[in-house]
Design a protein around this motif. Sequence first.
Motif: not given
Length: 269
Positions: A100-106
């Motif tokens: 879960w990173t910021e790049q996941t969009g969630w």
Amino acid sequence: MNCRTVAALGLSFTLMVACAHRPPQTVPDLLSRVLPAPVLLIGEQHDAPAHQALQRDLVQTLARRVQLGAVVMEMVERGRSTQGLPSDADETRVRDALGWTEQTGWPWPTYGPVVMATVRSGAPVLGGNLPRAEMRDAMANAGLDKLVSTAVLERQRDGIRESHCGLLPESQIAPMTRIQLARDQSLAQTAAQAVIPGKTVMLVAGNGHVRRDLGVPLHLPPGVGYKVVVAQAGTVNEAESPPGDAVWQTPALPPRDHCAEFKQQMQKR
């Protein structure tokens, strides 16, 4: 006057029917309507914080009742999970396990409370979404079109057109629909594999994924029991509500022009 009183007084059948279909007002009331169920599909509007609050409350209530088997999330790719982590694992370890990173969009602040409540309960969080690495193959896989009936396939394609405000080239409609079908299939398989006798697997996804007539339920193996809860912000006509076993209503959200926002995104690309 509450519904029980109305029924007890023997008032009109119409009033009793209205009470029966009134949206549940508390989490215990909601669960009394939809349990027992091996799989409980919880739909949401992604931008409605009250819907993620409902998910957290459901997790905590099921955990207190020792009924929570696992939580499957659209927000995490299939193959990722918190299995093996201790219940006191910190957020960093949990996010690493789930990728879960910021790049996941969630946004983690939105879904972190749901995830951490599950971890604290001792039940695993399981990723159910189609991995990004598999999307290109899914777009080209015409076999996915045969997972559903022709009528369902056309409704899914219409949904892709509408949700993208009619701005997608027609050549992209079929490939994008296959991604939707592959995601529904992935979520269904993950939930089915997680079923534990006597407990409930809770699946969290957008309302479009959980609807009985188009989404995940069509891909669950025969014999896997399920119930669907649709969470909606504001008052929605019954005819416009996705098919489900219960509707959880929350206050209306401030109006947004999603098509204008999407058009801006398309222009930036």
